[in-house]
Design a protein around this motif. Structure first.
Motif, PDB file in Angstrom:
ATOM      1  N   HIS A 194      11.282  70.639  52.173  1.00 24.15           N
ATOM      2  CA  HIS A 194      10.187  71.124  53.001  1.00 24.15           C
ATOM      3  C   HIS A 194       9.071  70.102  53.075  1.00 24.15           C
ATOM      4  CE1 HIS A 194      11.529  75.209  53.830  1.00 24.15           C
ATOM      5  NE2 HIS A 194      12.067  75.181  52.630  1.00 24.15           N
ATOM      6  N   TRP A 195       9.443  68.852  52.980  1.00 22.06           N
ATOM      7  CA  TRP A 195       8.471  67.763  53.018  1.00 22.06           C
ATOM      8  C   TRP A 195       9.144  66.593  53.700  1.00 22.06           C
ATOM      9  CZ3 TRP A 195       3.570  68.370  51.368  1.00 22.06           C
ATOM     10  CH2 TRP A 195       2.754  67.228  51.332  1.00 22.06           C
ATOM     11  N   GLY A 196       8.419  65.908  54.555  1.00 22.72           N
ATOM     12  CA  GLY A 196       9.056  64.771  55.197  1.00 22.72           C
ATOM     13  C   GLY A 196       8.145  64.104  56.188  1.00 22.72           C
ATOM     14  N   TYR A 214      -3.026  70.984  40.538  1.00 23.33           N
ATOM     15  CA  TYR A 214      -1.594  71.276  40.606  1.00 23.33           C
ATOM     16  C   TYR A 214      -0.980  70.969  41.970  1.00 23.33           C
ATOM     17  CZ  TYR A 214      -3.693  75.493  42.511  1.00 23.33           C
ATOM     18  OH  TYR A 214      -4.452  76.365  43.252  1.00 23.33           O
ATOM     19  N   ALA A 215      -1.751  70.437  42.908  1.00 29.75           N
ATOM     20  CA  ALA A 215      -1.235  70.177  44.259  1.00 29.75           C
ATOM     21  C   ALA A 215      -0.026  69.240  44.225  1.00 29.75           C
ATOM     22  CB  ALA A 215      -2.335  69.611  45.149  1.00 29.75           C
ATOM     23  N   ALA A 216      -0.062  68.224  43.373  1.00 31.59           N
ATOM     24  CA  ALA A 216       1.064  67.283  43.281  1.00 31.59           C
ATOM     25  C   ALA A 216       2.333  68.004  42.830  1.00 31.59           C
ATOM     26  CB  ALA A 216       0.728  66.146  42.332  1.00 31.59           C
ATOM     27  N   ASP A 217       2.192  68.982  41.939  1.00 30.20           N
ATOM     28  CA  ASP A 217       3.358  69.758  41.492  1.00 30.20           C
ATOM     29  C   ASP A 217       3.966  70.532  42.655  1.00 30.20           C
ATOM     30  OD1 ASP A 217       2.872  68.877  38.887  1.00 30.20           O
ATOM     31  OD2 ASP A 217       1.686  70.653  38.382  1.00 30.20           O
ATOM     32  N   ILE A 218       3.106  71.086  43.510  1.00 30.75           N
ATOM     33  CA  ILE A 218       3.576  71.833  44.681  1.00 30.75           C
ATOM     34  C   ILE A 218       4.318  70.897  45.632  1.00 30.75           C
ATOM     35  CG2 ILE A 218       2.876  73.234  46.662  1.00 30.75           C
ATOM     36  CD1 ILE A 218       2.485  74.566  43.852  1.00 30.75           C
ATOM     37  N   VAL A 219       3.785  69.684  45.824  1.00 28.59           N
ATOM     38  CA  VAL A 219       4.447  68.698  46.683  1.00 28.59           C
ATOM     39  C   VAL A 219       5.841  68.399  46.156  1.00 28.59           C
ATOM     40  CG1 VAL A 219       4.400  66.301  47.480  1.00 28.59           C
ATOM     41  CG2 VAL A 219       2.312  67.681  47.536  1.00 28.59           C
ATOM     42  N   HIS A 220       5.982  68.204  44.855  1.00 26.99           N
ATOM     43  CA  HIS A 220       7.295  67.905  44.263  1.00 26.99           C
ATOM     44  C   HIS A 220       8.268  69.065  44.481  1.00 26.99           C
ATOM     45  CE1 HIS A 220       5.887  64.168  42.634  1.00 26.99           C
ATOM     46  NE2 HIS A 220       4.911  64.770  41.973  1.00 26.99           N
ATOM     47  N   ILE A 221       7.778  70.293  44.342  1.00 29.55           N
ATOM     48  CA  ILE A 221       8.627  71.469  44.589  1.00 29.55           C
ATOM     49  C   ILE A 221       9.060  71.506  46.047  1.00 29.55           C
ATOM     50  CG2 ILE A 221       8.612  74.000  44.743  1.00 29.55           C
ATOM     51  CD1 ILE A 221       6.755  73.932  42.232  1.00 29.55           C
ATOM     52  N   MET A 222       8.132  71.233  46.971  1.00 28.02           N
ATOM     53  CA  MET A 222       8.469  71.243  48.398  1.00 28.02           C
ATOM     54  C   MET A 222       9.482  70.153  48.729  1.00 28.02           C
ATOM     55  SD  MET A 222       4.782  72.159  50.084  1.00 28.02           S
ATOM     56  CE  MET A 222       5.454  72.361  51.738  1.00 28.02           C
ATOM     57  N   SER A 242      -1.723  60.257  46.391  1.00 30.71           N
ATOM     58  CA  SER A 242      -0.594  59.580  47.021  1.00 30.71           C
ATOM     59  C   SER A 242       0.554  60.528  47.347  1.00 30.71           C
ATOM     60  CB  SER A 242      -0.099  58.449  46.123  1.00 30.71           C
ATOM     61  OG  SER A 242       0.377  58.965  44.887  1.00 30.71           O
ATOM     62  N   GLU A 243       0.648  61.653  46.652  1.00 33.87           N
ATOM     63  CA  GLU A 243       1.726  62.618  46.926  1.00 33.87           C
ATOM     64  C   GLU A 243       1.618  63.222  48.317  1.00 33.87           C
ATOM     65  OE1 GLU A 243      -0.147  62.738  44.186  1.00 33.87           O
ATOM     66  OE2 GLU A 243       1.228  62.426  42.530  1.00 33.87           O
ATOM     67  N   LEU A 244       0.457  63.129  48.934  1.00 37.40           N
ATOM     68  CA  LEU A 244       0.256  63.745  50.242  1.00 37.40           C
ATOM     69  C   LEU A 244       0.705  62.875  51.398  1.00 37.40           C
ATOM     70  CD1 LEU A 244      -3.195  65.441  49.677  1.00 37.40           C
ATOM     71  CD2 LEU A 244      -0.915  66.426  49.456  1.00 37.40           C
ATOM     72  N   VAL A 245       1.103  61.642  51.123  1.00 36.87           N
ATOM     73  CA  VAL A 245       1.596  60.767  52.180  1.00 36.87           C
ATOM     74  C   VAL A 245       2.819  61.426  52.812  1.00 36.87           C
ATOM     75  CG1 VAL A 245       2.644  58.525  52.672  1.00 36.87           C
ATOM     76  CG2 VAL A 245       0.712  58.690  51.089  1.00 36.87           C
ATOM     77  N   GLY A 246       2.827  61.510  54.116  1.00 36.26           N
ATOM     78  CA  GLY A 246       3.939  62.134  54.831  1.00 36.26           C
ATOM     79  C   GLY A 246       3.752  63.612  55.088  1.00 36.26           C
ATOM     80  N   MET A 247       2.634  64.170  54.659  1.00 37.13           N
ATOM     81  CA  MET A 247       2.398  65.596  54.856  1.00 37.13           C
ATOM     82  C   MET A 247       2.112  65.880  56.326  1.00 37.13           C
ATOM     83  SD  MET A 247      -0.288  68.108  52.943  1.00 37.13           S
ATOM     84  CE  MET A 247      -1.726  68.041  53.966  1.00 37.13           C
TER      85      MET A 247
END
Length: 104
Positions: free
Chosen positions: A75-77, A62-70, A2-7
């Protein structure tokens, strides 16, 4: 995930090993010419010829952690570019966007 929504699908990444394994010599030469052309045109636009990126596979733990950092660094939207597709998932399955051609 779900963290990838909006990528935004902003980059095309090719694994060098796959290029060497799956492309014939003509295709490798074509790819080399395309990359050279992009590099030269970036120079004419006053941009650096090559950028260096960190690549994270979305299936890594760890991809979700990277999304949170972005997200924390803005750098995410949402997708603003009509030429870009938004990643959509149904469980663990990536749903590809429909194209006009597929709708016909």
């Amino acid at each position: 995930m779900s963290e990838l929504v909006g990528m935004q699908v902003k980059f095309t990444v090719l694994k060098n090993e796959d290029i060497n394994k799956y492309l014939d010599e003509r295709e490798k030469s074509d790819l080399s010419r395309i990359l050279w052309k992009v590099q030269e045109l970036r120079l004419l636009d006053g941009k650096p010829p090559l950028n260096t990126y960190l690549v994270v596979n979305t299936d890594e733990t760890y991809a979700a952690d990277i999304v949170h950092i972005m997200k924390a660094n803005n750098h995410w939207g949402p997708v603003n570019d009509p030429n870009q597709a938004e990643m959509k998932y149904d469980g663990d399955m990536l749903i590809l966007p429909e194209t006009e051609e597929a709708i016909k």
